[in-house]
Design a protein around this motif. Structure first.
Motif, PDB file in Angstrom:
ATOM      1  N   PHE A   1       0.653  -1.157   0.020  1.00 43.71           N
ATOM      2  CA  PHE A   1       0.147   0.127  -0.083  1.00 43.71           C
ATOM      3  C   PHE A   1       0.977   1.224   0.118  1.00 43.71           C
ATOM      4  O   PHE A   1       0.169   2.217   0.128  1.00 43.71           O
ATOM      5  N   LYS A   2       2.143   0.913  -0.173  1.00 40.68           N
ATOM      6  CA  LYS A   2       2.947   2.265  -0.099  1.00 40.68           C
ATOM      7  C   LYS A   2       2.799   3.178  -1.538  1.00 40.68           C
ATOM      8  O   LYS A   2       2.553   2.358  -2.544  1.00 40.68           O
ATOM      9  N   THR A   3       2.763   4.106  -1.374  1.00 40.33           N
ATOM     10  CA  THR A   3       2.222   5.029  -2.705  1.00 40.33           C
ATOM     11  C   THR A   3       3.678   5.419  -3.334  1.00 40.33           C
ATOM     12  O   THR A   3       3.615   5.993  -4.520  1.00 40.33           O
ATOM     13  N   THR A   4       4.874   5.137  -2.553  1.00 40.93           N
ATOM     14  CA  THR A   4       6.073   5.751  -3.379  1.00 40.93           C
ATOM     15  C   THR A   4       6.865   4.123  -3.531  1.00 40.93           C
ATOM     16  O   THR A   4       6.453   3.212  -3.047  1.00 40.93           O
ATOM     17  N   LYS A   5       7.846   4.550  -4.637  1.00 44.16           N
ATOM     18  CA  LYS A   5       8.491   3.253  -4.877  1.00 44.16           C
ATOM     19  C   LYS A   5       9.384   2.737  -3.897  1.00 44.16           C
ATOM     20  O   LYS A   5      10.018   3.595  -3.221  1.00 44.16           O
ATOM     21  N   GLY A   6       9.583   1.582  -3.662  1.00 49.44           N
ATOM     22  CA  GLY A   6      10.466   1.092  -2.710  1.00 49.44           C
ATOM     23  C   GLY A   6      11.246  -0.162  -3.226  1.00 49.44           C
ATOM     24  O   GLY A   6      11.175  -0.362  -4.454  1.00 49.44           O
ATOM     25  N   SER A   7      11.694  -1.070  -2.312  1.00 53.80           N
ATOM     26  CA  SER A   7      12.701  -2.066  -2.820  1.00 53.80           C
ATOM     27  C   SER A   7      11.632  -3.035  -3.430  1.00 53.80           C
ATOM     28  O   SER A   7      12.025  -3.872  -4.460  1.00 53.80           O
TER      29      SER A   7
END
Ligand code: NOJ
Length: 981
Positions: free
Chosen positions: A517-523
Motif C-alpha cells: 500500500f506504499k504509494t512511493t517506490k520501494g525495494s
C-alpha cells in the motif's frame, strides 16, 4: 458410572435426522444433518434430553490435582472422563480484574494438538488476572467471589463431579456450563477401533439398547456408530479429515434470562428465535461458517459472511454474556425451557474450549467487559461517516468524474466514490485496467480536489499469473495457503479464474502485504499508482472460492503452523482487513486513520474497520432485516456497520429506494451499492419528489455528523454500540426486549424508527418511559408513560419517525455542503429538548478527523447542559470543557494524554461558533436572555399550540419553541446563557 439401560430408549441410539431448512440456494450449503459433527452433537443432545433423569456427564475434576496460581485467582485442575480413563484433560478457570471468568479446557498429551489460538487473534490485550479474587477449594467444589468491590454477590463455582461451572449472583445461577451434561470434547484417536472402559450397567434391564451397548458401551454417550469420524462428503466434495473426530459440544444455560441476543451474523430478529420450535426456517441451529451466501434469505439460521460468537442473555434484573472463542465451524441451538430461561447448545468442529463468561450485571457493563477483551471500534476518519456512493461498477475514469459532477449539480452531498473489481486488469487487484482507467492518479486527485475520497476493492484471491507482482511476491515468499500435502500452493477459482490465497496466519505475509500500500517506490512492488486518498474495500474474504465446498476453501487445506483450514475458517476473514488497515496507516509520513470495509469478520474485527451485510436483495424484508443485523453486530462490538442501500440485487422502485436512504442515513456505515446487472440508481437519477426527498435525507445525515462523530467517540472508548436497542437503553422495560425496528443513536437522545413497509403514511413508535419526546422535524410533543406506550407519528415518504428524547441537546451543522471536509469550520445549531424538569444535556466531540493527533490531546470535547437555577425563575445553559474534566483516553489502549485547552486543534477552531440555539418545551415566554456576565441576546418565542392538553395525553401538541439567534459564542470555550422566565 451407572446408566440404567431401561432409561435408554432404543430410538435414542439411532441417528435422528433434523428437518432440512428451506433455504434459497440451500443445496450449496450444509444443514446440520449434512454436517457430521453437528449431526453427532445434536443426536447427543437428543439422547441427553430423552434420558434427562439419568443422564450424567462423564467429565469430572480430579480434586487432588487442583492448584492455584496468580495470587489464587487462577485455578488449574485435571479433568477425567469416566468413559475414557486413559484420556486426560486440563481445566483452567481464570478470574479477571473486571470480573470476567475465563474457562479453558484442552486435551492433555493427546495424539494431536487441538487448535488453541482463536482467542489470541480475537483479544486486543491479554486480560489481567484479578488481584482480589481467591479460590476456596472444598471437597466437591471450588468457589471464588468475583471482585467483591465491583460485583457484589457474584461468585463462580466449579463443581467437580460432574464438572459444572456456574456463575452465581446472590445465590442465583446466572450462567451454567455443562448443567445438562452436553460437554463433550471428542479426544483424538487412531482409526482402529478402541475398547473403551466403562462401568457396568445396572443389572436386570433387558432392552434392545442393551444389545447395542454390549457391542459399544459408550453408545449412550457417543452414539452407536462412528458417524463421519474419518471422512465426509458433501455434494461432489470430500473432506479427508486426517485428524478424525475432534468436535466440542457444550451446553451453556441462562436459567433466569428469557432473552438472548447476539451471535451475529444471522438474518434474524435481534431477540434470537429458538431453533427447537415449529418454524421450518429456525429448525436448524444457528450456524457459524463464514460463507459467500449471496441472495441469502431474509430470515433464518444459516451462516452468513461473518461470525462473532458472543451472546447476551437478558432479563429485567440482570444481563450476562458469553464469548466462546472458537474459530471452527460452530452450530448453536437456542431453546427456552420456560419463558424466563434459555438453554443453548454449542457444537464446534475443532479447537479447545476457551469460554469467557461476562458477569454484567447490566448491558453497559457487558460492553465494557467485552471491549476490555477484544477492543472497541476505533474512532474512524470523520469523512467515513459521510455518504458513500458505490456500484459494481463505475466503469471508467470519465464515469467517476461524471458521477461526481452530477452529485454536485444536484447539490447532493457525498464523501466517497467507490470502485468495484472492474477497475482492475483481469481482476488483478491494484493493477489498473488502463483502457478504462488511463489516469488513475489524476482521477483520484480530481475526486480529492473536491474534498472527497475513493475506496477501491482489493480482494484476497490472487490471480496465478507470473506477471502479477502481488501473486509473484507472495508465491516467492512462500506465504500462500497450502494444499492438503502442506507443500504445494492451493489453487482455487474466483473472479480472476485460477487463484491462490495469502495465508495471513503466516506472520511473514504481514510486512509483504502492508508494503503493497506504499504509494512511493520501494525495494519491492507497491501500489505507486494510488494516493493516500484511496482507501480499501476487502470483499470475498470468507474466503469465497467458486469451485470449493460451500463456495469456500476445503477444510483440509493447510495453514501456517500446520493447522487445517477447518480450525481457523471463521477467523480467516479477519486478517485481510487487519493487515490492510495496518498497511494504510503505515503508508504515509503522518499516520492517518484508515478506512477498510470488510465482508467477513470475527470477534475483534471491530478494531480494523467497518463491515456491511453483504449481498442483500432489493426487497422490503431485506431492508427490515438489515436494521436488525446492524443492531446485532453493534452489540457484538462491530458497530461500524450498514447494509447496501437499495439492495444489492434488483431494481428498487423509487419509494423503496427513498425508504432505504432513510435506513442508510441512520446506519453507522451509509453506502449505496448495486449489482453489475442492475440499472443505474444514483439518487440524482430519481424524479421529483423522490429526488428532493433523498437530497434532504443526505443533508440530514450531514447536519447530524456531529452527533455521529460524538457517539463514535463514546463507542471507541466504552464499546457501547452506536445504535442502541431498547434492552440496552432500558434494561428493565420488558416491552422493549423484543423491539428491534426502532433504536437510539448512541447517547444522543435520538430515537428512530425507519419505515420498511410499502404504502405507510403513519407509524407507531414505542416510548419506553415517562418522558416527553419531540418530533425532530415538527417539534410536536409525544408523551410516554411510566409503563411505556405506543404513539402514532406521521411517516409519509418524505417523513421519518425521528424523535428527540426530552433531556437531550442535539448539536448539528446545518449548512449544506458538498462533502464533510467542507464542514469543519461550519457553525453549530443546538436543539435543546427539555424534559419535564426543564433539564437537558448533550456533548460535542471534535478533532481533525483524519490523523491520530487526538491521542495526544488535540481535540475539543464539550459538555452542554441546561438546568434551572434561582429556584426555577432562571435557566442556565452551560458549555463546559469535558476533555479537561475527564481526560480523554483512546480505547485501543493508548495512554491517557493530559488535555491542554490551548491544543493546536482547539486553537485552530477558535472562531467556530454556535449560530443558533433552539429550546423546545419551555413552559412560557422568557423575559430576558443574556450571556452570563455579558450582553443581551436576540431571540424569538413561539408558544406551543395545544400544549395545554392534560398530562396523561400521549399527544402533547406542538412544543413551544425559543430560538436564540446567533449568540456569537465559540463552541470551544466555556460560557453560559441565562434565560430569565
Ligand atoms: C461480492 C460483494 O458482496 C459485492 O458487494 C461486490 O459488488 C461483488 N462481490 C463484486 O466485487
Amino acid at each position: 458410572m451407572k446408566v440404567p439401560l431401561a432409561a435408554l430408549s432404543a430410538s435414542l441410539l439411532l441417528l435422528v435426522s433434523t428437518p432440512v431448512a428451506v433455504a434459497f440456494k440451500a443445496s450449496d450449503f450444509k444443514t446440520c444433518s449434512q454436517s457430521g459433527f453437528c449431526r453427532r452433537g445434536r443426536d447427543f443432545a437428543t439422547r441427553a434430553k430423552d434420558n434427562v433423569n439419568t443422564w450424567r456427564s462423564p467429565y469430572s475434576v480430579d480434586a487432588q490435582s487442583i492448584s492455584l496460581a496468580s495470587g489464587r485467582a487462577l485455578l488449574t485442575a485435571a479433568v477425567n472422563s469416566a468413559l475414557y480413563p486413559d484420556i486426560k484433560f486440563s481445566l483452567e478457570v481464570h478470574v479477571h480484574e473486571d470480573g470476567v471468568v475465563r474457562v479453558r479446557m484442552d486435551e492433555v498429551g493427546g495424539l494431536k494438538k487441538r487448535y488453541d489460538e482463536a482467542a489470541k487473534w480475537a483479544l486486543a490485550v491479554e486480560p489481567s488476572i484479578s488481584a482480589h479474587t481467591q479460590w476456596k477449594v472444598g471437597a466437591s467444589s471450588a468457589r471464588a467471589i468475583i471482585e467483591p468491590k465491583t460485583k457484589p454477590g457474584h461468585e463462580v463455582v466449579v463443581e467437580f463431579k460432574p464438572l459444572r461451572v456456574v456463575l452465581n449472583k446472590n445465590g442465583r445461577e446466572q450462567v451454567v456450563v455443562n448443567g445438562r451434561g452436553l460437554l463433550h470434547m471428542e479426544h483424538y484417536r487412531n482409526k482402529t477401533v478402541e475398547e473403551p472402559k466403562v462401568e457396568s450397567p445396572e443389572e436386570g434391564a433387558e432392552t434392545q439398547a442393551q444389545e447395542v451397548l454390549k457391542v459399544n458401551p459408550n453408545a449412550w454417550f457417543e452414539g452407536d456408530s462412528e458417524d463421519a469420524y474419518w471422512e465426509e462428503s458433501f455434494g461432489s466434495w470430500s473432506d479427508s479429515k486426517p485428524k478424525g473426530p475432534e468436535s466440542l459440544s457444550l451446553d451453556i444455560d441462562f436459567p433466569h434470562h428469557g432473552h438472548v441476543y447476539g451471535i451475529p451474523q444471522h438474518a434474524t430478529s435481534l431477540d434470537l428465535p429458538t431453533t427447537t420450535g415449529e418454524d421450518p426456517f429456525f429448525s436448524d441451529p444457528y450456524r457459524f461458517y463464514n460463507a459467500d451466501v449471496f441472495e441469502y434469505l431474509a430470515s433464518g439460521t444459516t451462516s452468513l459472511y461473518g461470525s462473532i460468537p458472543v451472546m447476551h442473555a437478558h432479563s429485567a434484573d440482570s444481563t450476562v454474556a458469553i464469548f466462546n472463542a472458537v474459530g471452527s465451524e460452530t452450530w448453536i441451538d437456542v431453546a427456552h425451557p420456560t419463558a424466563k430461561s434459555t438453554g443453548t447448545h454449542w457444537i464446534s468442529e475443532s479447537g479447545i474450549l476457551d469460554l469467557f463468561i461476562l458477569p454484567g450485571p447490566s448491558p453497559t457493563e457487558i460492553f465494557g467487559q467485552y471491549s476490555g477483551l477484544t477492543g472497541a471500534a476505533p474512532l474512524p476518519a470523520h469523512w467515513a461517516l459521510g455518504y458513500h456512493q458505490c456500484r459494481w461498477n463505475y466503469v471508467s475514469s470519465d464515469d467517476v468524474r461524471g458521477v461526481q459532477k452530477r452529485f454536485d449539480e444536484e447539490d447532493m452531498p457525498f464523501d466517497v466514490l467507490w470502485l468495484d473489481i472492474e477497475y482492475s486488469k483481469d481482476h488483478q487487484y491494484m493493477i489498473w485496467d488502463k483502457k478504462n482507467f488511463p489516469d488513475p492518479v489524476e482521477m483520484t486527485k480530481d475526486v480529492a480536489a473536491l474534498g472527497r475520497k475513493m475506496v477501491i476493492i482489493v480482494d484476497p484471491h490472487l490471480k496465478r499469473a507470473d506477471d502479477y507482482p502481488v501473486y509473484k511476491q507472495a508465491q516467492e515468499l512462500g506465504v500462500l495457503v497450502k494444499q492438503t500435502n502442506g507443500n504445494d500452493d492451493y489453487e482455487g477459482w474466483c473472479w480472476p479464474g485460477s487463484s491462490s490465497w495469502v495465508d495471513f496466519f503466516n506472520p511473514v505475509s504481514w510486512d509483504f502485504w502492508k508494503s503493497l500500500f506504499k504509494t512511493t517506490k520501494g525495494s519491492s512492488w507497491s501500489w505507486t499508482e494510488s494516493t493516500e486518498d484511496i482507501h480499501i474495500w476487502n470483499d470475498m474474504n470468507e474466503p469465497s472460492v467458486f469451485n470449493g465446498p460451500e463456495i469456500t476453501m476445503p477444510k483440509d487445506l493447510i495453514h501456517y503452523g500446520g493447522w487445517e483450514h477447518r480450525d481457523i475458517h471463521n477467523i480467516n476473514g479477519m486478517f485481510l482487513p487487519r493487515i490492510t488497515s495496518e498497511g494504510l496507516i503505515a503508508r504515509g509520513e503522518t499516520p492517518k486513520r484508515p478506512f477498510v470495509l470488510t465482508r467477513s469478520f470475527f470477534a475483534g474485527s471491530q478494531r480494523y474497520g467497518a463491515m456491511w451485510t453483504g449481498d442483500n436483495l432489493g426487497t422490503w424484508e431485506h431492508m427490515a432485516v438489515g436494521i436488525k443485523m446492524v443492531l446485532s453486530n453493534g452489540i457484538a462490538g462491530m458497530s461500524f456497520a450498514g447494509s447496501d442501500v437499495g439492495g444489492f440485487f434488483g431494481n428498487p422502485q423509487p419509494d423503496m429506494l427513498v425508504r432505504w436512504y432513510w435506513v442508510g442515513a441512520f446506519s453507522p456505515f451509509f453506502r449505496a451499492h448495486a449489482h453489475l446487472d442492475s440499472k443505474r440508481r444514483e439518487p440524482y437519477l430519481l424524479d421529483e419528489p423522490h429526488k428532493s426527498t433523498v437530497r434532504n435525507i443526505l443533508r440530514l445525515r450531514y447536519s447530524l455528523l456531529p452527533v455521529w462523530y460524538t457517539a463514535f467517540r463514546e463507542t471507541s472508548v466504552t464499546g457501547l454500540p452506536l445504535l442502541r436497542p431498547h434492552y440496552v437503553m432500558f434494561p428493565q422495560d420488558e416491552t422493549g426486549f423484543t423491539i428491534d425496528d426502532q433504536f437510539f443513536v448512541g447517547n444522543s437522545g435520538l430515537l428512530v424508527k425507519p419505515i420498511t413497509r410499502p404504502g405507510v403514511t403513519e407509524e407507531t413508535i414505542y416510548l419506553p418511559e415517562d418522558n416527553v419526546y419531540y418530533d425532530y422535524f415538527t417539534y410536536r410533543i409525544y408523551r410516554g408513560s411510566p409503563k411505556g406506550r405506543n404513539v402514532t407519528v406521521p411517516a409519509d415518504l418524505h417523513q421519518l419517525p425521528l424523535l428527540v428524547r426530552g433531556g437531550s441537546i442535539i448539536p448539528t451543522r446545518d449548512r449544506p455542503r458538498r462533502a464533510s471536509s467542507h464542514m469543519h469550520r461550519d457553525p453549530f445549531t443546538l436543539r435543546i429538548a427539555l424534559d419535564g424538569s426543564l433539564k437537558a444535556r448533550g456533548e460535542i466531540y471534535l478533532d481533525d478527523g483524519v490523523t491520530y493527533s487526538y491521542r495526544e490531546g488535540h481535540l475539543t470535547w464539550r459538555g452542554l447542559a441546561i438546568d434551572k437555577i434561582s429556584r426555577g425563575s432562571e435557566l442556565r445553559l452551560l458549555n463546559t470543557d469535558l476533555a479537561a474534566a475527564t481526560p480523554y483516553s483512546a480505547a485501543e489502549g493508548t495512554a491517557v494524554t493530559e488535555f491542554r485547552p490551548e491544543n493546536p486543534f482547539q486553537t485552530g477552531i477558535a472562531s467556530v461558533r454556535v449560530e443558533r440555539v433552539i429550546v423546545l418545551g419551555l413552559p412560557g415566554k422568557p423575559k430576558r436572555i443574556v450571556v452570563e456576565g455579558g450582553r443581551e441576546l436576540e431571540w424569538e418565542y413561539a408558544p406551543g399550540a395545544g400544549a395545554a392538553r392534560k398530562r396523561g395525553d400521549s399527544d402533547g401538541g406542538d412544543a413551544s419553541v425559543l430560538t436564540i439567534k446567533d449568540p456569537g459564542l465559540a463552541v470551544a470555550t466555556d460560557w453560559a446563557i441565562l434565560i430569565t422566565m
